[in-house]
Design a protein around this motif. Structure first.
Motif, PDB file in Angstrom:
ATOM      1  N   TYR A  73     -36.283 -33.773  -4.423  1.00  0.00           N
ATOM      2  CA  TYR A  73     -34.867 -33.925  -4.092  1.00  0.00           C
ATOM      3  C   TYR A  73     -33.987 -33.024  -4.957  1.00  0.00           C
ATOM      4  CZ  TYR A  73     -35.511 -37.871  -0.933  1.00  0.00           C
ATOM      5  OH  TYR A  73     -35.847 -38.661   0.129  1.00  0.00           O
ATOM      6  N   ALA A  74     -34.426 -32.732  -6.175  1.00  0.00           N
ATOM      7  CA  ALA A  74     -33.617 -31.906  -7.072  1.00  0.00           C
ATOM      8  C   ALA A  74     -33.468 -30.483  -6.557  1.00  0.00           C
ATOM      9  CB  ALA A  74     -34.232 -31.899  -8.471  1.00  0.00           C
ATOM     10  N   PHE A  75     -34.492 -29.970  -5.876  1.00  0.00           N
ATOM     11  CA  PHE A  75     -34.462 -28.572  -5.439  1.00  0.00           C
ATOM     12  C   PHE A  75     -34.399 -28.438  -3.920  1.00  0.00           C
ATOM     13  CE2 PHE A  75     -36.373 -28.472  -9.652  1.00  0.00           C
ATOM     14  CZ  PHE A  75     -35.623 -27.476 -10.256  1.00  0.00           C
ATOM     15  N   THR A  76     -33.835 -29.452  -3.268  1.00  0.00           N
ATOM     16  CA  THR A  76     -33.603 -29.392  -1.831  1.00  0.00           C
ATOM     17  C   THR A  76     -32.193 -29.873  -1.526  1.00  0.00           C
ATOM     18  OG1 THR A  76     -34.546 -31.612  -1.516  1.00  0.00           O
ATOM     19  CG2 THR A  76     -36.028 -29.724  -1.219  1.00  0.00           C
ATOM     20  N   ASN A  77     -31.710 -29.540  -0.343  1.00  0.00           N
ATOM     21  CA  ASN A  77     -30.399 -30.032   0.086  1.00  0.00           C
ATOM     22  C   ASN A  77     -30.577 -31.216   1.019  1.00  0.00           C
ATOM     23  OD1 ASN A  77     -31.260 -28.890   2.502  1.00  0.00           O
ATOM     24  ND2 ASN A  77     -30.020 -27.044   2.264  1.00  0.00           N
ATOM     25  N   GLY A  78     -29.497 -31.627   1.639  1.00  0.00           N
ATOM     26  CA  GLY A  78     -29.558 -32.793   2.519  1.00  0.00           C
ATOM     27  C   GLY A  78     -30.458 -32.609   3.724  1.00  0.00           C
ATOM     28  N   VAL A 116     -45.829 -42.744 -12.453  1.00  0.00           N
ATOM     29  CA  VAL A 116     -45.246 -41.672 -13.271  1.00  0.00           C
ATOM     30  C   VAL A 116     -45.216 -40.359 -12.498  1.00  0.00           C
ATOM     31  CG1 VAL A 116     -45.405 -40.335 -15.404  1.00  0.00           C
ATOM     32  CG2 VAL A 116     -45.975 -42.766 -15.417  1.00  0.00           C
ATOM     33  N   ILE A 117     -46.378 -39.884 -12.086  1.00  0.00           N
ATOM     34  CA  ILE A 117     -46.455 -38.574 -11.440  1.00  0.00           C
ATOM     35  C   ILE A 117     -45.793 -38.591 -10.064  1.00  0.00           C
ATOM     36  CG2 ILE A 117     -48.014 -36.814 -10.549  1.00  0.00           C
ATOM     37  CD1 ILE A 117     -49.992 -37.564 -12.727  1.00  0.00           C
ATOM     38  N   ALA A 118     -46.126 -39.580  -9.243  1.00  0.00           N
ATOM     39  CA  ALA A 118     -45.559 -39.633  -7.884  1.00  0.00           C
ATOM     40  C   ALA A 118     -44.038 -39.750  -7.886  1.00  0.00           C
ATOM     41  CB  ALA A 118     -46.196 -40.789  -7.105  1.00  0.00           C
ATOM     42  N   PRO A 119     -43.446 -40.676  -8.654  1.00  0.00           N
ATOM     43  CA  PRO A 119     -41.970 -40.719  -8.691  1.00  0.00           C
ATOM     44  C   PRO A 119     -41.353 -39.432  -9.212  1.00  0.00           C
ATOM     45  CG  PRO A 119     -42.887 -42.751  -9.571  1.00  0.00           C
ATOM     46  CD  PRO A 119     -44.027 -41.801  -9.412  1.00  0.00           C
ATOM     47  N   LEU A 120     -42.009 -38.799 -10.202  1.00  0.00           N
ATOM     48  CA  LEU A 120     -41.475 -37.557 -10.740  1.00  0.00           C
ATOM     49  C   LEU A 120     -41.502 -36.449  -9.691  1.00  0.00           C
ATOM     50  CD1 LEU A 120     -40.375 -36.024 -13.172  1.00  0.00           C
ATOM     51  CD2 LEU A 120     -42.724 -35.544 -13.862  1.00  0.00           C
ATOM     52  N   LEU A 121     -42.554 -36.397  -8.889  1.00  0.00           N
ATOM     53  CA  LEU A 121     -42.628 -35.400  -7.815  1.00  0.00           C
ATOM     54  C   LEU A 121     -41.537 -35.634  -6.774  1.00  0.00           C
ATOM     55  CD1 LEU A 121     -46.499 -35.144  -7.268  1.00  0.00           C
ATOM     56  CD2 LEU A 121     -44.996 -33.506  -8.422  1.00  0.00           C
ATOM     57  N   VAL A 122     -41.240 -36.889  -6.501  1.00  0.00           N
ATOM     58  CA  VAL A 122     -40.163 -37.202  -5.552  1.00  0.00           C
ATOM     59  C   VAL A 122     -38.818 -36.723  -6.091  1.00  0.00           C
ATOM     60  CG1 VAL A 122     -38.883 -39.069  -4.420  1.00  0.00           C
ATOM     61  CG2 VAL A 122     -41.383 -39.157  -4.541  1.00  0.00           C
ATOM     62  N   VAL A 123     -38.580 -36.970  -7.382  1.00  0.00           N
ATOM     63  CA  VAL A 123     -37.324 -36.531  -8.004  1.00  0.00           C
ATOM     64  C   VAL A 123     -37.231 -35.009  -7.987  1.00  0.00           C
ATOM     65  CG1 VAL A 123     -36.037 -36.456 -10.173  1.00  0.00           C
ATOM     66  CG2 VAL A 123     -37.094 -38.589  -9.439  1.00  0.00           C
ATOM     67  N   ILE A 124     -38.334 -34.324  -8.299  1.00  0.00           N
ATOM     68  CA  ILE A 124     -38.340 -32.858  -8.282  1.00  0.00           C
ATOM     69  C   ILE A 124     -38.050 -32.340  -6.879  1.00  0.00           C
ATOM     70  CG2 ILE A 124     -39.793 -30.814  -8.584  1.00  0.00           C
ATOM     71  CD1 ILE A 124     -41.192 -32.269 -10.868  1.00  0.00           C
ATOM     72  N   ASN A 176     -29.906 -35.744  -4.129  1.00  0.00           N
ATOM     73  CA  ASN A 176     -30.158 -34.366  -4.557  1.00  0.00           C
ATOM     74  C   ASN A 176     -29.485 -34.061  -5.887  1.00  0.00           C
ATOM     75  OD1 ASN A 176     -29.663 -34.275  -1.260  1.00  0.00           O
ATOM     76  ND2 ASN A 176     -31.550 -33.284  -1.946  1.00  0.00           N
ATOM     77  N   ASN A 177     -28.186 -34.316  -5.981  1.00  0.00           N
ATOM     78  CA  ASN A 177     -27.479 -34.071  -7.246  1.00  0.00           C
ATOM     79  C   ASN A 177     -27.908 -35.050  -8.330  1.00  0.00           C
ATOM     80  OD1 ASN A 177     -25.607 -31.802  -6.785  1.00  0.00           O
ATOM     81  ND2 ASN A 177     -24.732 -33.126  -5.219  1.00  0.00           N
ATOM     82  N   GLY A 178     -28.182 -36.290  -7.939  1.00  0.00           N
ATOM     83  CA  GLY A 178     -28.663 -37.262  -8.913  1.00  0.00           C
ATOM     84  C   GLY A 178     -30.007 -36.861  -9.485  1.00  0.00           C
ATOM     85  N   SER A 179     -30.873 -36.293  -8.657  1.00  0.00           N
ATOM     86  CA  SER A 179     -32.205 -35.888  -9.108  1.00  0.00           C
ATOM     87  C   SER A 179     -32.140 -34.683 -10.025  1.00  0.00           C
ATOM     88  CB  SER A 179     -33.092 -35.583  -7.898  1.00  0.00           C
ATOM     89  OG  SER A 179     -33.290 -36.743  -7.112  1.00  0.00           O
ATOM     90  N   ILE A 180     -31.275 -33.697  -9.702  1.00  0.00           N
ATOM     91  CA  ILE A 180     -31.208 -32.515 -10.555  1.00  0.00           C
ATOM     92  C   ILE A 180     -30.663 -32.865 -11.934  1.00  0.00           C
ATOM     93  CG2 ILE A 180     -28.884 -31.757  -9.925  1.00  0.00           C
ATOM     94  CD1 ILE A 180     -31.984 -29.547 -10.496  1.00  0.00           C
ATOM     95  N   ILE A 181     -29.731 -33.816 -12.002  1.00  0.00           N
ATOM     96  CA  ILE A 181     -29.228 -34.266 -13.301  1.00  0.00           C
ATOM     97  C   ILE A 181     -30.339 -34.953 -14.076  1.00  0.00           C
ATOM     98  CG2 ILE A 181     -27.583 -35.789 -14.455  1.00  0.00           C
ATOM     99  CD1 ILE A 181     -25.659 -35.301 -12.163  1.00  0.00           C
ATOM    100  N   SER A 182     -31.155 -35.736 -13.373  1.00  0.00           N
ATOM    101  CA  SER A 182     -32.286 -36.408 -14.027  1.00  0.00           C
ATOM    102  C   SER A 182     -33.277 -35.396 -14.586  1.00  0.00           C
ATOM    103  CB  SER A 182     -32.988 -37.338 -13.029  1.00  0.00           C
ATOM    104  OG  SER A 182     -32.096 -38.311 -12.512  1.00  0.00           O
ATOM    105  N   ILE A 183     -33.545 -34.332 -13.827  1.00  0.00           N
ATOM    106  CA  ILE A 183     -34.481 -33.307 -14.274  1.00  0.00           C
ATOM    107  C   ILE A 183     -33.932 -32.575 -15.493  1.00  0.00           C
ATOM    108  CG2 ILE A 183     -35.584 -31.124 -13.658  1.00  0.00           C
ATOM    109  CD1 ILE A 183     -36.898 -33.556 -12.401  1.00  0.00           C
TER     110      ILE A 183
END
Length: 263
Positions: A31-36, A21-29, A228-235
């Motif tokens: 990618y959500a706030f970084t670029n390529g 839960v926590i580790a995957p969520l941190l990974v998504v966060i 990156n865009n997929g993660s920000i939509i998830s967040i």
């Protein structure tokens, strides 16, 4: 000597929570706030609200979820009410009949629905919206029936009898007594249907639906390796779900207070 205590029972749960839960969520966060290039940026967040495609998909997903939830509630409430308030000796068996489809593989259930719709409609591509609503309703209807049945069954019959003794007719008794007391079940059922429908894109894919909902959009970004865009939509979707959950919890607390007033 090592002494085993109740606190140690939390260790497996804590490990599971951290790893899945926590580790995957941190990974998504991340990618959500970084670029390529791995640099911090808010462009992904800004792109979501400036892209008409994502906003349109979000609104369409909410519309699909609202229609599906309303239909499920319209069907489930009478079913749950009849089962809970009736004197059927085997009503638990009848309830199981509504739950049994949940025990069958999801792919098999949707495949069966697809075959039925193909037989009735011919080319499924001609009715994408209708197919989506039918598929979603079929898949999530049990999640609406169960909380409603549980809540309605707990209503004390003495309250219904007291309403009749005070001169209320069945319609007034339902509106003034039964419906307010069943609000916790309604809120729970709406939450269990509305939120998953917004992200369930498997039904659309299996029914040859060309339209997108939020789950489909997120999947398309990740399939294109645009994490990156997929993660920000998830967040953002997670934040929407969080807000909806808070609202439903407050409504549930309010219904509990009204329940106490009725009692």
């Amino acid at each position: 000597m090592f002494r085993f205590s109740r606190k140690h029972l939390c260790i497996p749960y804590a490990v599971f929570l951290i790893l899945f839960v926590i580790a995957p969520l941190l990974v998504v966060i991340y990618y959500a706030f970084t670029n390529g290039q791995g640099e911090f940026t808010l462009n992904n967040f800004a792109n979501f609200f400036t892209d008409s495609n994502t906003i349109g998909t979000l609104l369409y997903s909410m519309f699909i979820a609202l229609i599906t939830t309303a239909i499920c509630l319209f069907i489930a409430y009478p079913v749950a009410y009849i089962l809970a308030r009736s004197n059927f000796k085997k009503k638990s068996v009848l309830l199981i009949l509504f739950i049994v489809p949940m025990w069958i593989n999801f792919t098999l259930r949707i495949t069966a629905v697809k075959e039925i719709l193909t037989f009735l409609e011919g080319n499924l591509a001609y009715y994408p919206f209708l197919n989506t609503i039918i598929g979603m309703t079929y898949d999530f209807l049990p999640f609406m029936i169960l909380p409603l049945y549980t809540t309605l069954e707990k209503i004390d019959n003495k309250l219904i009898e007291a309403s009749y003794d005070l001169g209320a007719n069945p319609a007034t008794t339902f509106v003034k007594v039964t419906l307010p007391l069943s609000l916790p079940g309604i809120i729970s059922g709406v939450t269990m249907v509305f939120l998953p429908v917004m992200t369930n894109y498997v039904v659309l894919d299996m029914l040859y639906n060309s339209t997108y909902i939020m789950g489909s959009l997120i999947g398309s970004y990740f399939n294109a390796y645009d994490w990156n865009n997929g993660s920000i939509i998830s967040i953002i979707l997670l934040a929407i779900i969080f807000v909806v959950t808070i609202i439903t919890n407050r409504l549930g607390n309010g219904s509990e207070e009204s329940r106490g007033a009725v009692l």
